[in-house]
Design an enzyme around this catalytic site. Structure first.
Site, short mmCIF file in Angstrom:
data_model
loop_
_atom_site.label_atom_id
_atom_site.label_comp_id
_atom_site.label_asym_id
_atom_site.label_seq_id
_atom_site.Cartn_x
_atom_site.Cartn_y
_atom_site.Cartn_z
N ARG A 73 53.00 21.92 44.86
CA ARG A 73 54.41 22.30 44.84
C ARG A 73 55.21 21.23 44.10
O ARG A 73 54.92 20.05 44.22
CB ARG A 73 54.96 22.41 46.27
CG ARG A 73 54.49 23.61 47.03
CD ARG A 73 55.27 23.76 48.33
NE ARG A 73 55.04 22.67 49.25
CZ ARG A 73 55.87 21.67 49.49
NH1 ARG A 73 57.04 21.60 48.85
NH2 ARG A 73 55.59 20.72 50.36
N TYR A 213 50.56 27.98 40.63
CA TYR A 213 49.92 27.37 41.79
C TYR A 213 50.67 27.58 43.10
O TYR A 213 51.90 27.39 43.16
CB TYR A 213 49.74 25.86 41.58
CG TYR A 213 48.88 25.24 42.65
CD1 TYR A 213 47.50 25.28 42.54
CD2 TYR A 213 49.45 24.69 43.80
CE1 TYR A 213 46.70 24.76 43.54
CE2 TYR A 213 48.65 24.17 44.81
CZ TYR A 213 47.28 24.21 44.67
OH TYR A 213 46.49 23.71 45.67
N LYS A 222 56.56 29.74 50.87
CA LYS A 222 57.64 28.79 51.12
C LYS A 222 58.98 29.33 50.61
O LYS A 222 60.03 29.11 51.22
CB LYS A 222 57.33 27.46 50.45
CG LYS A 222 55.99 26.86 50.87
CD LYS A 222 55.93 26.58 52.34
CE LYS A 222 54.63 25.88 52.71
NZ LYS A 222 54.55 25.61 54.16
N HIS A 242 58.97 26.40 59.86
CA HIS A 242 57.71 25.88 59.34
C HIS A 242 56.86 25.48 60.54
O HIS A 242 56.67 24.29 60.81
CB HIS A 242 58.04 24.67 58.44
CG HIS A 242 56.88 24.16 57.66
ND1 HIS A 242 56.83 22.87 57.18
CD2 HIS A 242 55.73 24.75 57.27
CE1 HIS A 242 55.70 22.70 56.53
NE2 HIS A 242 55.01 23.81 56.56
N SER A 264 53.60 17.43 56.75
CA SER A 264 52.24 17.58 56.21
C SER A 264 51.38 16.38 56.58
O SER A 264 51.88 15.29 56.88
CB SER A 264 52.28 17.78 54.70
OG SER A 264 53.13 16.86 54.12
N CYS A 266 49.59 16.06 59.29
CA CYS A 266 49.59 15.74 60.72
C CYS A 266 48.65 16.66 61.50
O CYS A 266 48.64 16.65 62.73
CB CYS A 266 50.99 15.87 61.30
SG CYS A 266 52.10 14.57 60.78
N ASP A 289 51.30 28.26 59.85
CA ASP A 289 52.28 27.64 58.95
C ASP A 289 53.72 28.15 59.12
O ASP A 289 54.63 27.35 59.06
CB ASP A 289 51.84 27.84 57.50
CG ASP A 289 52.51 26.86 56.54
OD1 ASP A 289 52.67 25.69 56.90
OD2 ASP A 289 52.86 27.27 55.42
N ALA A 385 43.42 20.41 47.11
CA ALA A 385 42.55 21.59 46.94
C ALA A 385 42.72 22.51 48.15
O ALA A 385 42.96 22.03 49.27
CB ALA A 385 41.10 21.15 46.81
N ARG A 386 42.58 23.80 47.95
CA ARG A 386 42.92 24.77 49.00
C ARG A 386 41.84 25.82 49.19
O ARG A 386 41.07 26.10 48.28
CB ARG A 386 44.21 25.51 48.60
CG ARG A 386 45.43 24.61 48.47
CD ARG A 386 46.09 24.41 49.79
NE ARG A 386 47.02 23.29 49.77
CZ ARG A 386 47.85 23.02 50.78
NH1 ARG A 386 47.86 23.77 51.86
NH2 ARG A 386 48.64 21.97 50.73
O1 O2Y Z 1 50.95 22.64 47.18
C1 O2Y Z 1 51.13 23.81 47.54
O2 O2Y Z 1 51.60 24.66 46.81
C2 O2Y Z 1 50.76 24.21 48.87
S1 O2Y Z 1 51.86 23.59 50.05
C3 O2Y Z 1 51.44 24.29 51.57
C4 O2Y Z 1 50.46 25.26 51.64
C5 O2Y Z 1 50.13 25.81 52.85
C6 O2Y Z 1 50.81 25.41 53.95
N1 O2Y Z 1 51.77 24.49 53.89
C7 O2Y Z 1 52.08 23.89 52.74
C8 O2Y Z 1 53.17 22.85 52.79
O3 O2Y Z 1 53.46 22.17 51.84
O4 O2Y Z 1 53.77 22.74 53.88
MN MN Z 2 53.29 24.22 55.36
#
Ligand code: O2Y
Ligand code: MN
Length: 605
Positions: A73, A213, A222, A242, A264, A266, A289, A385-386
């Protein structure tokens, strides 16, 4: 290019307008079926965006590697475009809505030439539930469409629920194009220099340009479910948060639900999928989330999981940290920026075993096992990475996760990563005190986050990058519920799994043992667990905290609950500075809570 027909004239007009602007070669409406998902994945394999993983190792699963300039992000390129700057507030980047459109229109013009525009209707929350809302995303990314298939309720049932005149959030997304196009990684178009994620809360619209992404491109997550929805929730008297949601069932079979906000790194997903260490006590997952919550006619707070999948951080997910997440990823998954093993499986740092020799890192470089340790080459999997998986893959999924009326919330948990100061768990004295705990929530940065490690960062309600309006007004919205005597407000708790001793070692084992903390909260809600009235709130006594089978000395547990007046006086100063930095819309009640806390720690005269 043929414009598809819809029963909803407003939707059809908008799709026509977007197609005229972006000029795709063709338009496909995503109907949300499995054959369609499979066909799109096959198309992504042909275009080089996806690699199919071994069906023996990881059935029905794919790996995508993004352009190295498009891996997370981009908060500095994320904008709230409200009419008045003050309505975006001090935590958001504000741009005038007209100016933002003038900046983005030339970028969107013709941006989908040579590509297909996918129209993806989706429901955030159970289709047709009064707590749910509908969005429609147009995107030139098949990667986005298949991720949304896993992450949301998509397709024809959503269009049916929308009817001929239902409201929907308009989500425009294009990966854009870099000049020359060869500058992008093949199979991953993007335009990193000109990326912009723009939110128009007053017209309930999102325009995202230049990134393919995660949170930049899956606009349901989000962008809609937090930034736009938080503004809608303020206007309509509910909460878009959140937060993860889980259930705890006691040995007698009685269940309570808890929602929790954590910055994040935690372990929010790990908590949502916790496998309890306490015999007879079971934890189940509603969501990891995003929770949308509304008070019901009975005065209780009800939550839905706005999503239908998990977009979890892969590195350091392991059978020890999160066995249920590991099981989620065994099949039917999309992986992004993980490493690829020679036998066609995925790998990431902290997965629990060494990378086999010949593993290919997320940048496509073959690495032998020793290269894993070569800091010059960096990690094999990108730190962000996801894995994307549907909730249906989760072995700990709660039976009522998709209930249209939501699940009743008994307690709200705020937690941060703090090596000192904050005890393992305590309960707020009142709703106002709990809102103060949320507003002052903080966490220490980890290696995974950019910048310095161990730096304390305030992240109110874990919403700092996600609150779509002035954060002071957001605090006021939370406080407003205390003025309604008809409501049965949930209890509010604060937790810290990360306190360390003088040698820097974690005091609390965490993970499965966190079930002991959940048990204490459950019994506080029942009124059966005692507590001591401490300066920070209600703390468990060792007698009221289940230590049976816990492999740690009582003296260490006592350290987990210890309060240092010196540390707290410093903390109070930091919180005061934090509240002041958030501007003049921070409600006075929060300063009153701060003053009461300071009084409780005041040095005797
Ligand atoms: O970097 C991203 O685009 C993902 S960010 C994300 C993804 C899943 C759950 N939470 C988050 C976050 O940044 O809180
Ligand atoms: Mn999140």
């Amino acid at each position: 290019m043929t414009i598809p027909r819809f029963d909803h004239p407003g939707l059809e007009a908008w799709v026509r307008e977007m197609a005229t602007l972006c000029e795709p070669d063709e338009i496909e409406v995503y109907a949300g079926t499995l054959p369609e998902y499979d066909a799109l994945c096959a198309r992504l394999v042909r275009s080089g965006t996806f690699r199919k993983l071994s069906d023996e190792k990881r059935p029905h699963s794919y790996l995508a590697e993004t352009d190295p300039a498009d891996t997370a992000r981009v908060e500095e390129k994320t904008f709230i475009c409200s009419t008045f700057e003050g309505d975006a507030g001090p935590t958001n980047h504000w741009v005038d809505p007209g100016a933002m459109k003038a900046r983005l229109l030339p970028l969107f013009r013709g941006s989908m030439r040579g590509r297909t525009m996918y129209v993806v209707p989706y429901s955030m929350g159970p289709v047709g539930s009064p707590l749910s809302r509908i969005g429609v995303q147009v995107t030139d990314s098949a990667y986005v469409a298949v991720n949304m298939h896993l992450m949301t309720r998509t397709g024809a049932p959503v269009l049916k629920a929308l009817g001929a005149s239902g409201e929907f959030v308009r989500c425009l997304h294009s990966c854009g194009r870099r000049e020359p196009p060869a500058a992008c990684l093949e199979g991953w178009p993007c335009d990193p220099e000109r990326m912009a994620i723009a939110h128009f809360p007053e017209e309930r619209a999102i325009w995202s340009y230049g990134s393919g992404y995660g949170g930049n491109a899956l606009l349901n997550k989000k962008c809609f479910a937090l930034r736009i929805a938080s503004a809608v929730a303020r206007d309509e008297g509910w909460l878009a948060e959140h937060m993860m949601v889980l259930s705890v069932t006691n040995p007698e079979g009685r269940k309570r639900y808890f929602a929790g906000a954590f910055p994040s790194a935690c372990g929010k997903t790990n908590l949502a999928m916790l496998r309890s260490a306490l015999p007879g006590w079971t934890v189940k997952t509603v969501g990891d989330d995003i929770a949308w919550m509304r008070f019901g006619a009975d005065g209780r707070l009800y939550a839905i999981n706005a999503e239908a999948g998990f977009f979890g951080v892969a590195p350091y997910t392991s059978p020890k940290s999160n066995v249920n997440a590991m099981k989620c990823t065994e099949r039917d998954a999309i992986f992004t920026n993980c490493a690829l093993t020679p036998d066609g499986d995925i790998w990431w740092e902290g997965i629990g075993f060494d990378a086999p020799a010949g593993t290919i890192d997320w940048k496509g470089r073959a690495r032998d096992a020793s290269a894993e340790a070569d800091p010059a080459l960096g990690p094999l999997a990108h730190p962000n990475a996801r894995f994307t998986v549907p909730v249906s893959s989760c072995p700990s999924l709660d039976e009522d996760w998709d209930s249209p009326s939501g699940v009743p919330i008994s307690g709200i948990i705020f937690g941060g990563r703090r090596s000192t100061t904050e005890p393992l768990v305590y309960e707020a004295r009142s709703w106002e005190h709990g809102v103060f705990l949320g507003a002052s929530l903080s966490s220490e940065t980890t290696a995974a986050a950019a910048g310095q490690v161990g730096r304390l960062r305030r992240d109110p309600f874990a919403m700092l990058p996600f609150c779509g309006y002035n954060i002071g007004d957001y605090f006021a919205h939370w406080l407003s519920f205390a003025r309604n005597p008809a409501l049965s407000l949930p209890k509010i708790f604060h937790v810290n799994w990360f306190r360390r001793n003088a040698e820097g070692k974690f005091l609390w084992p965490g993970y499965a043992e966190n079930a002991r903390v959940l048990k204490w909260m459950f019994e506080r809600c029942d009124g059966t667990a005692g507590a001591i009235d401490s300066p920070v709130g209600f703390l468990p006594t060792i007698r009221n905290f289940d230590v049976q089978g816990l492999d740690m000395p009582i003296s260490t547990l006592e350290q987990c609950f210890a309060l240092s007046a010196g540390e707290w006086r410093e903390e109070i100063d930091l919180i005061r500075r934090h509240l002041l930095s958030l501007g003049d819309r921070v409600p006075p009640q929060l300063y009153r809570e701060l003053a009461k806390l300071a009084d409780r720690f005041a040095e005797p005269r």
